[in-house]
Design an enzyme around this catalytic site. Structure first.
Site, PDB file in Angstrom:
ATOM      1  N   PHE A   1       0.815  -1.352   0.317  1.00  0.00           N
ATOM      2  CA  PHE A   1      -0.219   0.108  -0.111  1.00  0.00           C
ATOM      3  C   PHE A   1       0.813   1.323   0.592  1.00  0.00           C
ATOM      4  O   PHE A   1       2.185   1.331   0.444  1.00  0.00           O
ATOM      5  CB  PHE A   1      -1.166   0.157   1.647  1.00  0.00           C
ATOM      6  CG  PHE A   1      -1.885  -1.063   1.163  1.00  0.00           C
ATOM      7  CD1 PHE A   1      -2.906  -1.687   0.469  1.00  0.00           C
ATOM      8  CD2 PHE A   1      -1.234  -2.142   3.195  1.00  0.00           C
ATOM      9  CE1 PHE A   1      -3.813  -2.772   0.803  1.00  0.00           C
ATOM     10  CE2 PHE A   1      -2.170  -3.552   2.592  1.00  0.00           C
ATOM     11  CZ  PHE A   1      -3.547  -3.357   1.470  1.00  0.00           C
TER      12      PHE A   1
ATOM     13  N   ASP B   1       0.072   4.303   1.224  1.00  0.00           N
ATOM     14  CA  ASP B   1      -1.266   4.794   2.333  1.00  0.00           C
ATOM     15  C   ASP B   1      -1.790   6.410   1.420  1.00  0.00           C
ATOM     16  O   ASP B   1      -2.568   6.756   2.020  1.00  0.00           O
ATOM     17  CB  ASP B   1      -1.068   4.777   3.983  1.00  0.00           C
ATOM     18  CG  ASP B   1      -1.060   3.623   4.295  1.00  0.00           C
ATOM     19  OD1 ASP B   1      -1.614   2.748   3.327  1.00  0.00           O
ATOM     20  OD2 ASP B   1      -0.831   2.931   5.162  1.00  0.00           O
TER      21      ASP B   1
ATOM     22  N   GLY C   1      -0.619   8.305  -1.670  1.00  0.00           N
ATOM     23  CA  GLY C   1      -0.772   7.818  -2.587  1.00  0.00           C
ATOM     24  C   GLY C   1      -2.067   7.838  -2.932  1.00  0.00           C
ATOM     25  O   GLY C   1      -3.082   7.632  -4.025  1.00  0.00           O
TER      26      GLY C   1
ATOM     27  N   GLY D   1      -4.825   8.056   0.977  1.00  0.00           N
ATOM     28  CA  GLY D   1      -4.910  10.202   1.566  1.00  0.00           C
ATOM     29  C   GLY D   1      -5.180  10.223   2.859  1.00  0.00           C
ATOM     30  O   GLY D   1      -6.115   9.604   3.210  1.00  0.00           O
ATOM     31  N   PHE D   2      -4.053  11.056   3.027  1.00  0.00           N
ATOM     32  CA  PHE D   2      -3.806  11.577   4.971  1.00  0.00           C
ATOM     33  C   PHE D   2      -5.052  12.392   5.218  1.00  0.00           C
ATOM     34  O   PHE D   2      -5.847  11.773   6.179  1.00  0.00           O
ATOM     35  CB  PHE D   2      -1.810  11.671   5.022  1.00  0.00           C
ATOM     36  CG  PHE D   2      -1.818  10.256   5.754  1.00  0.00           C
ATOM     37  CD1 PHE D   2      -1.704   9.008   5.309  1.00  0.00           C
ATOM     38  CD2 PHE D   2      -0.935  11.033   6.552  1.00  0.00           C
ATOM     39  CE1 PHE D   2      -0.616   8.648   5.889  1.00  0.00           C
ATOM     40  CE2 PHE D   2       0.337  10.321   7.225  1.00  0.00           C
ATOM     41  CZ  PHE D   2       0.394   8.825   6.946  1.00  0.00           C
TER      42      PHE D   2
ATOM     43  N   ARG E   1      -8.210  12.748   3.945  1.00  0.00           N
ATOM     44  CA  ARG E   1      -9.061  11.744   2.790  1.00  0.00           C
ATOM     45  C   ARG E   1      -9.148  10.800   3.735  1.00  0.00           C
ATOM     46  O   ARG E   1     -10.290  10.552   4.585  1.00  0.00           O
ATOM     47  CB  ARG E   1      -9.058  10.789   2.591  1.00  0.00           C
ATOM     48  CG  ARG E   1      -9.785   9.645   1.566  1.00  0.00           C
ATOM     49  CD  ARG E   1     -10.916  10.444   0.489  1.00  0.00           C
ATOM     50  NE  ARG E   1     -10.689  11.318  -0.521  1.00  0.00           N
ATOM     51  CZ  ARG E   1     -11.300  12.438  -0.971  1.00  0.00           C
ATOM     52  NH1 ARG E   1     -12.335  13.047  -0.030  1.00  0.00           N
ATOM     53  NH2 ARG E   1     -11.250  13.215  -1.562  1.00  0.00           N
TER      54      ARG E   1
ATOM     55  N   GLY F   1      -7.670   2.568   7.473  1.00  0.00           N
ATOM     56  CA  GLY F   1      -7.614   1.034   7.552  1.00  0.00           C
ATOM     57  C   GLY F   1      -7.263   0.445   8.959  1.00  0.00           C
ATOM     58  O   GLY F   1      -8.022   1.310   9.944  1.00  0.00           O
ATOM     59  N   ASN F   2      -6.676  -0.338   9.281  1.00  0.00           N
ATOM     60  CA  ASN F   2      -5.759  -0.889  11.135  1.00  0.00           C
ATOM     61  C   ASN F   2      -5.289  -0.166  11.694  1.00  0.00           C
ATOM     62  O   ASN F   2      -4.289  -0.678  12.127  1.00  0.00           O
ATOM     63  CB  ASN F   2      -5.964  -2.267  10.948  1.00  0.00           C
ATOM     64  CG  ASN F   2      -4.862  -2.748   9.778  1.00  0.00           C
ATOM     65  OD1 ASN F   2      -4.422  -2.043   9.580  1.00  0.00           O
ATOM     66  ND2 ASN F   2      -4.183  -3.725  10.630  1.00  0.00           N
ATOM     67  N   TYR F   3      -4.614   0.921  10.779  1.00  0.00           N
ATOM     68  CA  TYR F   3      -3.632   1.526  10.970  1.00  0.00           C
ATOM     69  C   TYR F   3      -3.865   3.478  11.511  1.00  0.00           C
ATOM     70  O   TYR F   3      -4.410   4.086  10.987  1.00  0.00           O
ATOM     71  CB  TYR F   3      -2.306   2.054  10.330  1.00  0.00           C
ATOM     72  CG  TYR F   3      -1.449   0.342   9.695  1.00  0.00           C
ATOM     73  CD1 TYR F   3      -2.202  -0.729   9.051  1.00  0.00           C
ATOM     74  CD2 TYR F   3      -0.068   1.358   9.492  1.00  0.00           C
ATOM     75  CE1 TYR F   3      -1.229  -1.224   8.936  1.00  0.00           C
ATOM     76  CE2 TYR F   3       0.485  -0.529   9.455  1.00  0.00           C
ATOM     77  CZ  TYR F   3      -0.205  -1.329   8.735  1.00  0.00           C
ATOM     78  OH  TYR F   3       0.703  -2.836   8.594  1.00  0.00           O
TER      79      TYR F   3
ATOM     80  N   TYR G   1      -2.360   6.578  12.257  1.00  0.00           N
ATOM     81  CA  TYR G   1      -1.249   7.548  11.470  1.00  0.00           C
ATOM     82  C   TYR G   1      -1.016   8.970  12.668  1.00  0.00           C
ATOM     83  O   TYR G   1      -1.699   9.805  12.660  1.00  0.00           O
ATOM     84  CB  TYR G   1      -0.507   7.762  10.993  1.00  0.00           C
ATOM     85  CG  TYR G   1      -0.010   6.411  10.190  1.00  0.00           C
ATOM     86  CD1 TYR G   1       0.909   5.673   9.637  1.00  0.00           C
ATOM     87  CD2 TYR G   1      -1.472   6.356   8.834  1.00  0.00           C
ATOM     88  CE1 TYR G   1       1.352   4.952   8.635  1.00  0.00           C
ATOM     89  CE2 TYR G   1      -0.667   4.857   7.859  1.00  0.00           C
ATOM     90  CZ  TYR G   1       0.612   4.786   8.012  1.00  0.00           C
ATOM     91  OH  TYR G   1       0.421   3.477   7.350  1.00  0.00           O
TER      92      TYR G   1
END
Ligand SMILES: *[C@@H]1O[C@H](CO)[C@@H](O)[C@H](O)[C@H]1NC(C)=O
Ligand SMILES: *[C@@H]1O[C@H](CO)[C@@H](O)[C@H](O)[C@H]1NC(C)=O
Ligand SMILES: *[C@@H]1O[C@H](CO)[C@@H](O)[C@H](O)[C@H]1NC(C)=O
Ligand SMILES: *[C@@H]1O[C@H](CO)[C@@H](O)[C@H](O)[C@H]1NC(C)=O
Ligand SMILES: *[C@@H]1O[C@H](CO)[C@@H](O)[C@H](O)[C@H]1NC(C)=O
Ligand SMILES: *[C@@H]1O[C@H](CO)[C@@H](O)[C@H](O)[C@H]1NC(C)=O
Ligand SMILES: *[C@@H]1O[C@H](CO)[C@@H](O)[C@H](O)[C@H]1NC(C)=O
Length: 424
Positions: free
Chosen positions: A312, A314, A316, A319-320, A322, A398-400, A402
């Site tokens: 992934f 993440d 691009g 989107g952080f 988004r 998802g499950n991350y 950040y």
């Protein structure tokens, strides 16, 4: 607990805000909801409106040249709006990707270029949500689930981007992986391995369902339950009661720093035109013109058929911005924090708001900023404890989770931190 999918849907149906107009204080100010609506209107009433299945994949400020920004910021006209305002827009329609420049000053499309290179624009939230629902309308999928002895109403499927392994990719696709929610509210803890659904995003149809024979073994649900109440995260940062920073539009002034905080769907927080006051020379020194996360690459490096493609990007691909969540006061940010909302365009081009997407606060680091004990005069101590300014956002992809911090130190450095505070 709400599942990731529910949250996606919640974001989709968020009420659109048209309240804030405001004049522009800084040439790099992000697009406001009125501008996003205006762009949507310009495009949907232009020649592009005849394109079948028109979707907005990216809408952002088309930044003026650095030299113009610097010149304008150092001119006397800072209390007026920067004269030129342009947006760059990526739409898809009729199977083609259009890169468009919109002049927001006179409301016209300045250029429209059909992109012919490799790759595709970021997926829209609408596409991700639609793709995730497809299996539940497929009799083959329902049959495979029943044969595994699973209850279909306990299943959530997630769309994953498919990576690139040197092949010629001629259509946009995602792969779905599904998870079992029975007996746990931690949706990622029970993956249904051996079941992959390939979806053609363009036609929004299932291309194939790849199922390994044999019985699915699910991980145990015991001990995977997430906490039901947010307050169980605990930990309250030390409050600093008097705020010594000011927010004017997107401009932040704090102690010896001044900078601009922007936001877009791709990068999330964008820190720009950062200057520090040099007390020796009695002048502002430019430190950082523009800073943001460029990309986050998450390759799982597992060669099995249902894992190899999980590579992934993440930023691009999803989107952080988004994926930015609304920060929760007193948990995500301390009581002395100020908040900024984030705006972006949805797949239909209309503005979407992320309330409290960014927080800004001062914090004691527990370190000594400076100190001295004058030995000639016993007990003549002077000093200060270190206080930094933090600009924070959280992107949940998802499950991350950040947690992204830009921390400004009065000594002149900026510390950028990305953290994961997952308990599971
Ligand atoms: C903007 O600043 C200039 C120079 O400081 C001043 O002459 C002018 O009156 C200001 N305009 C507004 C609208 O405040
Ligand atoms: C946008 O339109 C305005 C008004 O016609 C014009 O002055 C300006 O130069 C245009 N911007 C660009 C970048 O072409
Ligand atoms: C807007 O500005 C652009 C660039 O200056 C120009 O080409 C275009 O004709 C203008 N459109 C309108 C509607 O004024
Ligand atoms: C589900 O399938 C039915 C029958 O094939 C079809 O009419 C309907 O549009 C489908 N719904 C979705 C969401 O794909
Ligand atoms: C499947 O799950 C639903 C919702 O949790 C429940 O109402 C239903 O009884 C379950 N069916 C079986 C066969 O376990
Ligand atoms: C808070 O305000 C008081 C009074 O103005 C001042 O003495 C103190 O230094 C301030 N604290 C911080 C952390 O700025
Ligand atoms: C996040 O941190 C936790 C605790 O250190 C760790 O167990 C987990 O693997 C990390 N998750 C990711 C996705 O890196």
């Amino acid at each position: 607990m709400e599942t990731f999918m529910n949250i996606l849907i919640t974001i989709l149906v968020l009420t659109f805000q048209f309240l804030f107009t405001g004049s522009h204080h800084h040439p790099l100010d992000p697009l406001n909801p009125n501008e996003i609506s205006k762009i949507q209107q310009i495009i949907t009433t232009s020649h592009l409106s005849s394109l079948p299945n028109l979707n907005f994949h990216f809408v952002d400020l088309d930044e003026p040249d650095k030299k113009d920004v610097i010149k304008w910021l150092s001119s006397e006209k800072q209390n007026q709006s920067f004269p030129h305002r342009q947006a760059k827009v990526v739409v898809r329609g009729g199977g083609k990707t259009h890169e468009i420049i919109v002049n927001l000053t006179n409301g016209s499309i300045t250029s429209d270029h059909v992109y012919k290179g490799d790759g595709y624009p970021p997926l829209t939230l609408t596409e991700l949500v639609q793709a995730a629902r497809l299996p539940f309308n497929s009799s083959k999928f329902k049959d495979l689930v029943a044969r595994r002895g699973l209850n279909i109403s306990g299943i959530t499927c997630f769309p994953f981007t498919i990576g690139w392994f040197g092949e010629s990719i001629t259509r946009r696709a995602v792969k779905l992986s599904c998870f079992y929610r029975e007996r746990t509210n931690n949706v990622f803890s029970m993956p249904i391995e051996g079941l992959t659904i390939l979806v053609n995003i363009e036609s929004m149809q299932i291309t194939s369902i790849i199922s390994k024979r044999g019985k699915t073994t699910l991980p145990e649900a015991d001990g995977t339950q997430l906490f039901s109440s947010v307050s169980s995260f605990g930990e309250r940062p030390d409050p600093i009661n008097n705020r010594s920073f000011t927010i004017n539009g997107h401009n932040i002034n704090w102690k010896n720093w001044r900078f601009h905080v922007g936001f877009n769907a791709r990068a999330g927080v964008i820190i720009s035109t950062t200057s520090i006051f040099d007390s020796g020379k009695q002048e502002w020194r430019r430190v950082l013109y523009r800073g943001h996360i460029s990309e986050t690459f998450v390759p799982y490096m597992d060669p099995s058929s249902e894992w190899y493609y999980r590579t992934f990007f993440d930023v691009g691909e999803f989107g952080f911005g988004r994926s930015a969540v609304s920060l929760v006061p007193l948990i995500d940010c301390p009581s002395n924090a100020a908040y900024l909302d984030g705006y972006m365009a949805g797949g239909d081009g209309l503005p979407q708001k992320v309330p409290r997407a960014i927080c800004i606060f001062e914090r004691y680091t527990g370190d000594i900023a400076w100190r001295h004990t004058e030995v000639n005069w016993y007990s003549r101590e002077s000093g200060e404890s270190e206080v930094n300014l933090v600009v924070r956002m959280v992107a949940t992809v998802g499950n991350y989770d950040y947690i992204l911090d830009w921390e400004f130190k009065q000594t002149g450095s900026i510390k950028v931190k990305v953290r994961n505070r997952s308990k599971t």
